[in-house]
Write an enzyme that holds these catalytic residues in place. Structure first.
Site, PDB file in Angstrom:
ATOM      1  CD  GLU A  41      -3.202   0.367   0.385  1.00  0.00           C
ATOM      2  OE1 GLU A  41      -2.765   1.330  -0.263  1.00  0.00           O
ATOM      3  OE2 GLU A  41      -4.415   0.110   0.482  1.00  0.00           O
TER       4      GLU A  41
ATOM      5  CG  ASP B  98      -6.298   8.983   6.386  1.00  0.00           C
ATOM      6  OD1 ASP B  98      -5.951   9.251   7.545  1.00  0.00           O
ATOM      7  OD2 ASP B  98      -7.001   9.747   5.707  1.00  0.00           O
TER       8      ASP B  98
ATOM      9  CE  LYS C  24      -2.371  11.602   5.567  1.00  0.00           C
ATOM     10  NZ  LYS C  24      -3.521  12.226   4.911  1.00  0.00           N
TER      11      LYS C  24
ATOM     12  CG  PHE D  14      -3.838  15.685   1.074  1.00  0.00           C
ATOM     13  CD1 PHE D  14      -4.782  14.701   1.299  1.00  0.00           C
ATOM     14  CD2 PHE D  14      -3.344  15.874  -0.209  1.00  0.00           C
ATOM     15  CE1 PHE D  14      -5.241  13.914   0.249  1.00  0.00           C
ATOM     16  CE2 PHE D  14      -3.803  15.090  -1.260  1.00  0.00           C
ATOM     17  CZ  PHE D  14      -4.754  14.110  -1.029  1.00  0.00           C
ATOM     18  CB  VAL D  15       1.805  13.552   1.765  1.00  0.00           C
ATOM     19  CG1 VAL D  15       2.247  14.169   3.080  1.00  0.00           C
ATOM     20  CG2 VAL D  15       1.201  12.171   2.005  1.00  0.00           C
TER      21      VAL D  15
ATOM     22  CG  ASP E 207      -4.250  11.032  -6.501  1.00  0.00           C
ATOM     23  OD1 ASP E 207      -4.238  10.172  -5.600  1.00  0.00           O
ATOM     24  OD2 ASP E 207      -5.299  11.530  -6.952  1.00  0.00           O
TER      25      ASP E 207
HETATM   26  P1  IMP Z   1      -8.270   5.040   4.249  1.00  0.00           P
HETATM   27  O1  IMP Z   1      -9.390   4.096   3.878  1.00  0.00           O
HETATM   28  O2  IMP Z   1      -8.760   6.236   5.009  1.00  0.00           O
HETATM   29  O3  IMP Z   1      -7.121   4.356   4.956  1.00  0.00           O
HETATM   30  O4  IMP Z   1      -7.819   5.652   2.873  1.00  0.00           O
HETATM   31  C1  IMP Z   1      -6.592   5.439   2.301  1.00  0.00           C
HETATM   32  C2  IMP Z   1      -6.604   6.047   0.908  1.00  0.00           C
HETATM   33  O5  IMP Z   1      -6.871   7.444   0.980  1.00  0.00           O
HETATM   34  C3  IMP Z   1      -5.252   5.918   0.273  1.00  0.00           C
HETATM   35  O6  IMP Z   1      -5.133   4.738  -0.464  1.00  0.00           O
HETATM   36  C4  IMP Z   1      -5.175   7.164  -0.589  1.00  0.00           C
HETATM   37  O7  IMP Z   1      -5.761   6.913  -1.847  1.00  0.00           O
HETATM   38  C5  IMP Z   1      -6.020   8.175   0.129  1.00  0.00           C
HETATM   39  N1  IMP Z   1      -5.212   9.101   0.962  1.00  0.00           N
HETATM   40  C6  IMP Z   1      -5.242   9.232   2.306  1.00  0.00           C
HETATM   41  N2  IMP Z   1      -4.395  10.181   2.735  1.00  0.00           N
HETATM   42  C7  IMP Z   1      -3.801  10.675   1.625  1.00  0.00           C
HETATM   43  C8  IMP Z   1      -2.799  11.697   1.413  1.00  0.00           C
HETATM   44  O8  IMP Z   1      -2.273  12.356   2.329  1.00  0.00           O
HETATM   45  N3  IMP Z   1      -2.451  11.928   0.109  1.00  0.00           N
HETATM   46  C9  IMP Z   1      -2.985  11.246  -0.930  1.00  0.00           C
HETATM   47  N4  IMP Z   1      -3.906  10.287  -0.767  1.00  0.00           N
HETATM   48  C10 IMP Z   1      -4.325   9.998   0.489  1.00  0.00           C
HETATM   49 MG    MG Z   2      -4.266   3.675  -2.094  1.00  0.00          MG
END
Ligand code: IMP
Ligand code: MG
Length: 194
Positions: A98, A102, A130, A151-152, A158
């Protein structure tokens, strides 16, 4: 440095060193196993390409594309498979690769789906974590970097499908997603566009 980037959080050199370290660790842990690296499209592509070359074992690579729908701070856990694996995984030691974790919702769903296919083993390697409180708990086996809740972009990550080709991980200037002088412009935070 790209004009839209406020700060480089992790440099190219730091990424390279970390990928080498993770590759060594995975090489030790997976010797004699039937390794399938499972990359999540599109964000994990640069990472899996570099990581695969740092793992000195025979292995297969395949990809899944999943979409998560969410708003600015929370994915809703509504996840859809847009592209599935090419074959069964019941004879494979699957390592999910991955880009970033987040809330953990996307990964939690993916692991549920994969567990039902009875892989020999199932683990997770993420470049970035994160480290904020998870909505869904997921056990991550290999982590590159713990980062703050900013946000990175870059190295696969992206904003509105851009910046994936930056060789480093950077923090986007707020002005990129908060247009100042045009009140008509739809106001969206980066996470709403992911
Ligand atoms: P989660 O289900 O909240 O863990 O979402 C993870 C997904 O959110 C990642 O695979 C990314 O596509 C997107 N994402 C979360 N934080 C960032 C960030 O800081 N930059 C870019 N994409 C992010
Ligand atoms: Mg992803």
């Amino acid at each position: 440095m790209h004009q839209d980037i406020a700060e480089i959080l992790i440099s190219e050199e730091e990424i390279r060193a970390k990928v080498a370290e993770l590759g060594e660790q995975i090489t030790r842990d997976y010797r004699g196993k039937n390794v399938l690296l499972l990359g999540t499209l599109k964000g994990a592509v640069p990472f899996i390409a570099d990581l695969a070359r740092a793992i000195l074992l025979p292995l297969e690579i395949d990809y899944m594309a999943i979409s998560s729908y969410g708003n600015s701070t929370h994915s809703r856990g509504v996840v859809r498979i847009l592209k599935d694996l090419e074959g069964p995984i019941d004879q494979k030691d699957v390592l999910i690769v991955e880009d970033i974790i987040d809330s953990g919702l996307t990964l939690h769903y993916l692991m549920d789906v994969l567990r039902q296919r009875r892989p020999l083993s199932l683990r997770v390697c993420t470049l970035l974590d994160k480290g904020r409180e998870r909505v869904k708990s997921v056990a991550v086996d290999y982590t590159g970097f713990e980062i703050p809740d900013r946000f990175v972009v870059g190295y696969g990550l992206d904003y509105a499908q851009r910046y994936r080709n930056l060789p480093y991980i950077g923090i986007l200037k707020p002005s990129v997603y908060e247009p100042e002088d045009n009140p008509q412009t739809e106001h969206r935070s980066p996470a709403e566009k992911k």
